[in-house]
Design an enzyme around this catalytic site. Sequence first.
Site, PDB file in Angstrom:
ATOM      1  N   GLY A  67      -4.101  11.971  -2.415  1.00  0.00           N
ATOM      2  CA  GLY A  67      -2.875  11.172  -2.331  1.00  0.00           C
ATOM      3  C   GLY A  67      -2.613  10.608  -3.717  1.00  0.00           C
ATOM      4  CD  GLN A  73       4.839   3.276  -5.742  1.00  0.00           C
ATOM      5  OE1 GLN A  73       4.692   3.817  -6.834  1.00  0.00           O
ATOM      6  NE2 GLN A  73       5.637   2.243  -5.561  1.00  0.00           N
ATOM      7  CB  SER A 112      -4.071   6.735   5.069  1.00  0.00           C
ATOM      8  OG  SER A 112      -4.354   7.496   3.918  1.00  0.00           O
ATOM      9  CG  HIS A 143      -5.626  -3.460   7.391  1.00  0.00           C
ATOM     10  ND1 HIS A 143      -5.592  -4.651   6.717  1.00  0.00           N
ATOM     11  CD2 HIS A 143      -4.841  -2.612   6.678  1.00  0.00           C
ATOM     12  CE1 HIS A 143      -4.814  -4.512   5.647  1.00  0.00           C
ATOM     13  NE2 HIS A 143      -4.349  -3.295   5.612  1.00  0.00           N
TER      14      HIS A 143
END
Length: 322
Positions: free
Chosen positions: A10, A13, A120, A176
Amino acid sequence: MGLKKIALVGGGQIGGVLAQLAAMRELGDVVMVDIKENLPQGKLLDIAEAARIDGFDSSLVGSNDYSAIKDADVVIVTAGLPRKPGMDRSDLMSVNAKIMTAVANGVRDNAPNAIVIIISNPLDAMVTLFQKISGFPKNRVMGQAGVLDSARFSAFLAWELNVSVKDVNAMVLGGHGDTMVPLLRYANVNGIPVTTLLERKYKGDKAKAAEVLEAIVNRTRKAGGEVVGLLGNGSAFYSPASAAITMTEAIIKNQRRILPVAAYLTGEFGIDGYYIGVPAILGENGVEEVVGFDLDEKETAALKVSLDAVKGNLAFMAELGF
Ligand code: APR
């Protein structure tokens, strides 16, 4: 001795900041894989060209092919869609579960001995899925959430108390999401309980101190969403990258730091068979040990709510066929 190899799956950002931080701290050589053509190549070329300025010797290579991550020591996964305003982390489930399936296969086939940190979202479900598909030992697969949630909690406490955040120790457990469990009992500034410091600030007004602390806890729970709302397009990326790099450093340098991470529990905190945020010792084998201890009644109840949310996400993922 060769440098360690850090693979980033990935290159969006968070991936970009991860690459820059890993290089600037000289944690190892960095490779980045992304499905977008030329993106990882361009980003890592850009960072590599600053080596003379920033003074690092790490090499940086971008690729669209998983073969680039061959024999990586640590893999950090950010592949997936980020949240948009109004989206819950679980809204990402179907897209990101599909991506995570491809990622887990790619990592297993190319870096079978790696220690893997998933970023992710929805985090707890994505870590569970990665471990299931890769078949990696559970100590080698973990999720980043708690280091960031705890850092946010610490920042808000420091701002409220007008003290250096360097002296704040505060930890967040659980999933989370909105059900995370900040451990108020242990939150302190150089050993002084934050409750004591808040009561001091509010001249003994315990009710006011409790109200302020509750507001800080609520802000911590919603901190990711606060950033999503401000950015308008995408989710937090500087702070998640910093958090994962701290975990990577603990692993690569075998520091045995106790950090809150999404780790697989086998009875600790009364939980068996789930990934959830808990304190763990991180070292060269990944999660060396989960640090379980007795929670009080309120904390136990809050962790149960959090676990139920994790279970809900897993059930939803199963319904989608993953
Ligand atoms: N393999 C590799 N990379 C992929 C794949 C795949 N199968 N699918 C998507 N990607 C890449 C995208 O091309 C994109 O460059 O993942 C990258 C994700 O980057 P961003 O969209 O910028 O997202 P980012 O802000 O980095 O967040 C990534 O972390 O915090 C979580 O919720 C967040 O799930 C999101 C993830």
